[in-house]
Structure formats: structure tokens, C-alpha cells
Design an enzyme around this catalytic site. Structure first.
Site, PDB file in Angstrom:
ATOM      1  N   GLY A  30       6.863  -4.860  -3.264  1.00 28.13           N
ATOM      2  CA  GLY A  30       7.525  -6.059  -2.780  1.00 28.13           C
ATOM      3  C   GLY A  30       8.998  -5.780  -2.544  1.00 28.13           C
ATOM      4  N   CYS A  31       9.819  -6.775  -2.743  1.00 30.72           N
ATOM      5  CA  CYS A  31      11.263  -6.657  -2.530  1.00 30.72           C
ATOM      6  C   CYS A  31      11.857  -5.567  -3.409  1.00 30.72           C
ATOM      7  CB  CYS A  31      11.941  -7.999  -2.817  1.00 30.72           C
ATOM      8  SG  CYS A  31      13.736  -7.927  -2.732  1.00 30.72           S
TER       9      CYS A  31
END
Length: 197
Positions: A30-31
Site C-alpha cells: 500500500g502507501c
């Protein structure tokens, strides 16, 4: 003068011995702000750089990667001392701090740039990743099967300076307060014994 020489020799030996045990892991969960904030705290991790891997555009910008057309994932490249922490232990953290069962998404972050991915640097890393995926699926640790991509490492481009140490430098930013902070707290509770002193 003699003291300075001895200090220099000591530093050289320390850096040389440290360099013999260093390895790299490139992980996307993810981020990259979340991933970096977590791995920065692990004992045995020497450095963590946020960046982009797995795409077909040379030296992409954050804006290009966010458009989802470059094939890159947001990743962190982790340099670690393999005598202190193993690749398998890094992956134990990896499975615990994101959802590896959602394809091209982590929470509200949607797109191939947010995919769950392990870019392995050697055959040992590939084997360990595949074995752990098998065990996690067999043990049904998640309701759904793991969709994490396991791909040979090909490239890594360091993200823009403002992305490095983002959570540490911007703890009160909205996304950091609502997403990164809670993930870091969860990680700290789960891995108390493995945090840097």
C-alpha cells in the site's frame, strides 16, 4: 594523532563488518508512508527508502505513478543486517501490517500502485516468500487467499525527497493521523520485542 588514527581504524572495521551482513528487501504494502514508518523502527533495519518498483517507465514521478499507468508499485527498499533480522522476519511484519488479500488496494487507496508485492532479490527470498504464503493460506490466517505478487526485482527508483520519512516529519497531517498512525501503533503492540531500543 594516534587516538584519531585508532578511531578511524575502528570506524573502518565497524563499517566493513556491517557491510558484509547487509541485504536488501523491496516490499510494497500500500502507501509507502506506512511501510517506511513501520520498518524504520525494527531492530536490524539499517535504512528504509520510499520509492517505486516494477514498472516500465524510467525514473517516474509520484504523479505518474499515481495515475496508475507506469506499472510501478509504491514500495520501500529496506537495507537490513541479516545477522540481526532475517528476510523471513521482515515478511512476518509484512503480513501483519497490511491486507495481502485485496487486489490492487489497501483500504481507500486503490490502484495497481498500491498492490501487495514482494520483489525478491535472490532465490532464497523467493522461496521464503512462497513458503510463507503457502503457510498463511493453509492456516487460514485471512478469510480470503493471499494475492500478493512475488516477482523478481528489476528496478527501484527513489521517490521525491518529501516522501522520505514522511510520517516522522508530518505526524499531524490528515492521512498520517487517520491511516499511518493507527498502523504504526498496531505494529508497535505486535512487535514490541523487535523494536529499536
Amino acid at each position: 594523532m594516534k587516538e584519531l588514527f585508532l578511531i578511524f581504524i575502528g570506524l573502518f572495521l565497524f563499517m566493513s563488518s556491517e557491510a558484509k551482513n547487509t541485504e536488501k528487501a523491496t516490499l510494497g504494502a500500500g502507501c509507502f508512508w506506512c511501510v517506511e514508518a513501520i520498518y524504520d523502527q525494527l531492530e536490524g533495519v539499517i535504512s528504509v527508502e520510499s520509492g517505486y518498483s516494477g514498472g516500465h517507465v524510467d525514473k517516474p514521478s509520484y504523479k505518474q505513478v499515481c495515475n496508475g499507468n507506469t506499472g510501478h508499485a509504491e514500495v520501500c527498499q529496506i537495507t537490513y543486517d541479516a545477522d540481526i533480522i532475517s528476510f523471513g522476519e521482515l515478511l512476518t511484519v509484512f503480513w501483519s501490517v497490511h491486507d495481502p488479500t485485496t487486489l490492487n488496494r489497501q483500504g481507500a487507496d486503490v490502484g495497481t500502485q498500491y498492490r501487495s508485492v514482494i520483489f525478491y532479490h535472490n532465490e532464497d527470498q523467493k522461496r521464503i516468500a512462497e513458503e510463507q504464503i503457502k503457510v498463511v493460506n493453509e492456516q487460514k490466517l485471512y478469510k480470503d487467499p493471499i494475492v500478493t505478487e512475488v516477482t523478481a526485482f528489476a528496478n527501484f527508483f527513489v521517490a521525491e525527497d518529501y516522501h522520505q520519512e514522511y510520517f516522522a516529519n508530518n505526524p499531524n497531517q490528515g492521512y498520517c493521523r487517520m491511516v499511518v498512525g493507527p498502523k504504526v501503533e498496531k505494529f508497535q503492540k505486535l512487535f514490541t520485542d523487535q523494536l529499536k531500543k
